[in-house]
Design a protein around this motif. Sequence first.
Motif, PDB file in Angstrom:
ATOM      1  N   TYR A 163     -32.386 -10.503  11.916  1.00 15.54           N
ATOM      2  CA  TYR A 163     -33.056 -10.320  10.623  1.00 15.54           C
ATOM      3  C   TYR A 163     -32.223  -9.426   9.708  1.00 15.54           C
ATOM      4  O   TYR A 163     -31.995  -9.751   8.531  1.00 15.54           O
ATOM      5  N   LEU A 164     -31.775  -8.298  10.228  1.00 18.92           N
ATOM      6  CA  LEU A 164     -31.002  -7.370   9.411  1.00 18.92           C
ATOM      7  C   LEU A 164     -29.700  -7.995   8.921  1.00 18.92           C
ATOM      8  O   LEU A 164     -29.253  -7.733   7.797  1.00 18.92           O
ATOM      9  N   LYS A 168     -31.482 -16.789   8.203  1.00 23.83           N
ATOM     10  CA  LYS A 168     -30.361 -17.038   7.293  1.00 23.83           C
ATOM     11  C   LYS A 168     -30.824 -17.380   5.879  1.00 23.83           C
ATOM     12  O   LYS A 168     -30.056 -17.250   4.921  1.00 23.83           O
ATOM     13  N   GLN A 169     -32.093 -17.794   5.743  1.00 21.72           N
ATOM     14  CA  GLN A 169     -32.600 -18.123   4.405  1.00 21.72           C
ATOM     15  C   GLN A 169     -32.702 -16.892   3.516  1.00 21.72           C
ATOM     16  O   GLN A 169     -32.820 -17.003   2.298  1.00 21.72           O
ATOM     17  N   THR A 185     -19.233 -13.295   4.297  1.00 25.48           N
ATOM     18  CA  THR A 185     -19.614 -14.597   4.840  1.00 25.48           C
ATOM     19  C   THR A 185     -20.578 -14.450   6.011  1.00 25.48           C
ATOM     20  O   THR A 185     -20.652 -13.398   6.664  1.00 25.48           O
ATOM     21  N   ALA A 186     -21.284 -15.549   6.291  1.00 23.17           N
ATOM     22  CA  ALA A 186     -22.173 -15.584   7.454  1.00 23.17           C
ATOM     23  C   ALA A 186     -21.368 -15.460   8.743  1.00 23.17           C
ATOM     24  O   ALA A 186     -21.847 -14.888   9.730  1.00 23.17           O
ATOM     25  N   MET A 187     -20.148 -15.976   8.736  1.00 24.92           N
ATOM     26  CA  MET A 187     -19.303 -15.871   9.925  1.00 24.92           C
ATOM     27  C   MET A 187     -19.030 -14.410  10.273  1.00 24.92           C
ATOM     28  O   MET A 187     -19.079 -14.019  11.448  1.00 24.92           O
ATOM     29  N   GLN A 203     -34.035 -18.283  -6.539  1.00 22.38           N
ATOM     30  CA  GLN A 203     -34.957 -19.161  -5.815  1.00 22.38           C
ATOM     31  C   GLN A 203     -36.385 -19.030  -6.344  1.00 22.38           C
ATOM     32  O   GLN A 203     -37.358 -19.003  -5.592  1.00 22.38           O
ATOM     33  N   GLY A 204     -36.491 -18.919  -7.669  1.00 21.97           N
ATOM     34  CA  GLY A 204     -37.795 -18.870  -8.309  1.00 21.97           C
ATOM     35  C   GLY A 204     -38.444 -17.503  -8.346  1.00 21.97           C
ATOM     36  O   GLY A 204     -39.517 -17.339  -8.931  1.00 21.97           O
ATOM     37  N   ASN A 205     -37.803 -16.511  -7.729  1.00 25.84           N
ATOM     38  CA  ASN A 205     -38.364 -15.159  -7.700  1.00 25.84           C
ATOM     39  C   ASN A 205     -37.540 -14.214  -8.561  1.00 25.84           C
ATOM     40  O   ASN A 205     -36.309 -14.273  -8.561  1.00 25.84           O
ATOM     41  N   GLU A 206     -38.235 -13.356  -9.275  1.00 30.94           N
ATOM     42  CA  GLU A 206     -37.550 -12.375 -10.114  1.00 30.94           C
ATOM     43  C   GLU A 206     -37.091 -11.197  -9.267  1.00 30.94           C
ATOM     44  O   GLU A 206     -37.857 -10.635  -8.489  1.00 30.94           O
TER      45      GLU A 206
END
Length: 216
Positions: free
Chosen positions: A49-50, A57-58, A84-86, A134-137
Amino acid sequence: MESMRDVNRVMEREIKKGSSPLKLDHIEFGNYSYQEIMSQEKLFEVLTYLLRIGDFKQYAGKTILNNVYMDMQWKKPVFKRTKTAMERNNIFATIRRYVKKLKPQYNGDVYLETVRCYFDKSQENLEKCRYTYQGNETYAFLMSDKYIMALYTHCLVAIKEYAFDSVKSNGLSDMELSMVKLEGVREVLFQALLLDDVKFEDGKMYAELCTVYLLI
């Protein structure tokens, strides 16, 4: 660690170069600050999560670049940002090996500490950092690597000062205070300053500094 005067000079130089003038105001502990981790599975869930990887990952938005993560190099902790995610997956693999080597018992010896780091920024500058993801402020703060690491240093110093301030630390239990002072800590397993998830409460802006401790 370099002196705070030197750290502040770095921040001043980076602001002149364009870094967002985000400054630490104070830190707070609360009833949310300490959670026992009772299994290896739960520990690895916390780490993913951290790090915003795996099932989480979202949560890895654009501002994850501002997060500061602990990694291990040559058996010593280092603190850095990732691109990066890697890189974050590699950190997870390294910390997982480190944890398995230390062999926690999960019988009251592993804790997650969450400290709220409150930042000061003028309303005018804050509005300039507002954007929609993603639609959130939310808010994105443009900061150089040097500026973020200096801000992270301020957070660590504030926690150390908090621990030895008998008035401020009065609300902590003896065990919690020993963790803040690192007196009852065998190892720091992981640490992350989550600047990608800035929150607001009663008009105050904060990010969470999360630390996983292995106790003696």
